[in-house]
Write an enzyme that holds these catalytic residues in place. Structure first.
Site, short mmCIF file in Angstrom:
data_model
loop_
_atom_site.label_atom_id
_atom_site.label_comp_id
_atom_site.label_asym_id
_atom_site.label_seq_id
_atom_site.Cartn_x
_atom_site.Cartn_y
_atom_site.Cartn_z
N ARG A 181 -0.63 7.22 -74.95
CA ARG A 181 -0.98 6.24 -76.00
C ARG A 181 -0.70 4.80 -75.53
O ARG A 181 -0.26 3.97 -76.33
CB ARG A 181 -0.20 6.50 -77.30
CG ARG A 181 -0.35 7.87 -77.86
CD ARG A 181 -1.74 8.16 -78.39
NE ARG A 181 -1.82 9.55 -78.77
CZ ARG A 181 -2.18 10.53 -77.93
NH1 ARG A 181 -2.57 10.26 -76.71
NH2 ARG A 181 -2.19 11.79 -78.32
N SER A 232 -0.90 9.87 -86.86
CA SER A 232 0.52 9.90 -86.49
C SER A 232 1.06 8.48 -86.38
O SER A 232 0.49 7.64 -85.69
CB SER A 232 0.69 10.59 -85.14
OG SER A 232 0.32 11.95 -85.27
N GLU A 302 3.43 4.39 -82.91
CA GLU A 302 2.10 4.48 -82.31
C GLU A 302 1.14 3.52 -83.01
O GLU A 302 0.30 2.88 -82.36
CB GLU A 302 1.58 5.92 -82.44
CG GLU A 302 0.21 6.12 -81.83
CD GLU A 302 -0.26 7.58 -81.87
OE1 GLU A 302 0.59 8.48 -81.66
OE2 GLU A 302 -1.45 7.80 -82.12
C1 LIG Z 1 -6.54 11.23 -89.92
C2 LIG Z 1 -6.24 10.62 -88.58
C3 LIG Z 1 -6.06 11.44 -87.47
C4 LIG Z 1 -5.80 10.88 -86.22
N1 LIG Z 1 -5.63 11.71 -85.16
C5 LIG Z 1 -5.42 11.19 -83.93
C6 LIG Z 1 -5.26 12.04 -82.80
O1 LIG Z 1 -5.34 13.26 -82.87
N2 LIG Z 1 -5.01 11.46 -81.60
C7 LIG Z 1 -4.93 10.10 -81.45
O2 LIG Z 1 -4.72 9.63 -80.32
N3 LIG Z 1 -5.06 9.28 -82.50
C8 LIG Z 1 -5.31 9.78 -83.74
N4 LIG Z 1 -5.45 8.95 -84.81
C9 LIG Z 1 -5.28 7.49 -84.64
C10 LIG Z 1 -6.57 6.73 -84.36
O3 LIG Z 1 -7.70 7.40 -84.89
C11 LIG Z 1 -6.78 6.50 -82.87
O4 LIG Z 1 -5.73 5.73 -82.32
C12 LIG Z 1 -8.11 5.78 -82.60
O5 LIG Z 1 -8.37 5.79 -81.22
C13 LIG Z 1 -8.13 4.34 -83.09
O6 LIG Z 1 -9.47 3.87 -83.01
P1 LIG Z 1 -9.98 2.69 -83.95
O7 LIG Z 1 -11.35 2.35 -83.56
O8 LIG Z 1 -9.79 3.06 -85.39
O9 LIG Z 1 -8.97 1.55 -83.56
P2 LIG Z 1 -8.29 0.41 -84.49
O10 LIG Z 1 -7.38 1.10 -85.45
O11 LIG Z 1 -9.41 -0.39 -85.07
O12 LIG Z 1 -7.49 -0.37 -83.43
C14 LIG Z 1 -6.37 0.23 -82.79
C15 LIG Z 1 -5.92 -0.67 -81.64
O13 LIG Z 1 -6.96 -0.68 -80.66
C16 LIG Z 1 -7.40 -2.02 -80.42
N5 LIG Z 1 -8.85 -1.99 -80.19
C17 LIG Z 1 -9.81 -1.49 -81.02
N6 LIG Z 1 -11.02 -1.63 -80.44
C18 LIG Z 1 -10.83 -2.25 -79.25
C19 LIG Z 1 -11.69 -2.68 -78.20
N7 LIG Z 1 -13.01 -2.52 -78.27
N8 LIG Z 1 -11.14 -3.26 -77.13
C20 LIG Z 1 -9.80 -3.44 -77.03
N9 LIG Z 1 -8.93 -3.07 -78.00
C21 LIG Z 1 -9.43 -2.48 -79.10
C22 LIG Z 1 -7.05 -2.78 -81.68
O14 LIG Z 1 -6.92 -4.17 -81.44
C23 LIG Z 1 -5.72 -2.12 -82.06
O15 LIG Z 1 -4.66 -2.66 -81.30
C24 LIG Z 1 -5.72 9.48 -86.08
C25 LIG Z 1 -5.91 8.65 -87.20
C26 LIG Z 1 -6.18 9.21 -88.43
C27 LIG Z 1 -6.42 8.31 -89.60
#
Ligand SMILES: Cc1cc2nc3c(=O)[nH]c(=O)nc-3n(C[C@H](O)[C@H](O)[C@H](O)COP(=O)(O)OP(=O)(O)OC[C@H]3O[C@@H](n4cnc5c(N)ncnc54)[C@H](O)[C@@H]3O)c2cc1C
Length: 309
Positions: A181, A232, A302
């Site tokens: 992560r 998480s 995280e």
């Molecule tokens: C129900 C649920 C289940 C989940 N299960 C998992 C799982 O199994 N495994 C897991 O790893 N995570 C999980 N997550 C967490 C999350 O979905 C992941 O971390 C996901 O990759 C975040 O993507 P996002 O587009 O929503 O990022 P955001 O929440 O929009 O951003 C997260 C971070 O990434 C940065 N970011 C976003 N886009 C970019 C980009 N294009 N360039 C650079 N930085 C960027 C943002 O600035 C921020 O710091 C879960 C979340 C939920 C709600």
């Protein structure tokens, strides 16, 4: 007049919103506003937008906000909202891949579950786990998202990034420090993901779609998906599970305002009503302090938290 109060500056083709509530764009459905919220029309428009921003202004890329909390006092900077914008996805035949792997190119705004199904439908295997990660490709790259044995950067062949001056660059995994992560650019400069090229072994569509179904059923059984959450909250410490530690401290159900440690999954904090970002952060801090006091384990968060209290 503040730039964010103006209409879209001349030459830009995207949508600019001033004082946008981020509760609309994060999965916790809570938190403060952002001064300027930009949804680029495409990659070139994104580059142009970045060039218009003052050099010292904080810039935050947001995908589906599924791992993010903006404090109630808001974020004094620009948010670039990639979802709906950087959404190209294709089988990539131009890139050389090792061991007969298939390559797929996806824009940062493509939802990870969409990539999982696209890979499966085009004869690739090994992306099924992405179907349950409710974020974008950009968010998965930034977080090195993973689950059920899969991890984003295990599949990255190359990425395209953009910097503050709007310069696009091709990068390879060797340009990054990659961990659990955790992803950091060796260059140390502000750089964001525009797209990625991912490699997967050849497979069988039906088997991959079935695997996706099974993994999603597992999630529904174990995660509180009916309430707003951010997945998480803490990373798993080596050799253990954050959820087990939190549960062992009797914290399931612990509530502050509208934020609650989920009784279904102790490493999830759910918004049971009108939670403020402060409610959520207070629960996070309490869980962290209690687990440290009772077990000696210093859990690492995280979820990303930005902005003013
Ligand atoms: C129900 C649920 C289940 C989940 N299960 C998992 C799982 O199994 N495994 C897991 O790893 N995570 C999980 N997550 C967490 C999350 O979905 C992941 O971390 C996901 O990759 C975040 O993507 P996002 O587009 O929503 O990022 P955001 O929440 O929009 O951003 C997260 C971070 O990434 C940065 N970011 C976003 N886009 C970019 C980009 N294009 N360039 C650079 N930085 C960027 C943002 O600035 C921020 O710091 C879960 C979340 C939920 C709600």
């Amino acid at each position: 007049m503040d730039m964010s109060d103006r209409p879209v500056p001349e030459g830009l083709r995207g949508e600019l919103h001033a004082d946008e509530p981020m509760s609309r764009h994060v999965s916790w459905r809570a938190g403060g506003r952002v001064r300027a919220f930009y949804q680029p029309a495409d990659v070139l428009d994104l580059c142009e937008f970045l060039r218009t921003r003052p050099a010292d202004e904080p810039v935050l890329f947001v995908g589906l906000g599924s791992n993010l909390l903006v404090r109630d006092g808001g974020f004094e900077g620009s948010v670039v909202f990639t979802h709906h914008a950087l959404i190209g996805i294709e089988v990539e035949s131009e890139v050389a891949t090792p061991h007969g792997m298939l390559a797929f190119r996806a824009g940062s705004g493509v939802p990870a579950p969409h990539l999982a199904r696209f890979v499966a439908k085009h004869g690739g295997a090994g992306a099924e786990w992405m179907a349950g990660v409710p974020g974008t490709v950009g968010g998965a790259l930034a977080m090195n998202a993973g689950c059920y044995g899969g991890e984003t950067w295990n599949h990255v062949i190359a990425v395209e990034t953009v910097d503050r001056e709007g310069h696009l660059r091709h990068r390879t995994p060797a340009d990054f420090e990659i961990g659990y992560r955790h992803v950091a650019s060796h260059s140390g400069a502000d750089e964001w993901f525009v797209s990625g090229v991912f490699g997967f072994q050849p497979g069988e569509e039906r088997a991959a779609m079935l695997h996706i179904k099974e993994l999603l059923q597992k999630r529904v059984a174990t995660q509180p998906l009916n309430l707003p959450n951010a997945g998480s909250v803490f990373r798993n410490p080596e050799g253990d599970h954050a959820a087990r530690l939190i549960e062992s401290c009797g914290l399931k159900g612990f509530t502050v305002g509208g934020a609650q440690v989920s009784p279904k999954h102790a490493n999830f904090i759910v918004n049971v009503g009108e939670a403020s970002a402060r409610d959520i952060e207070t629960v996070i801090d309490h869980v962290h302090a209690t687990v440290r006091a009772k077990t000696g384990v210093d859990l690492v968060r995280e979820v990303r938290i930005v902005g003013k209290a």
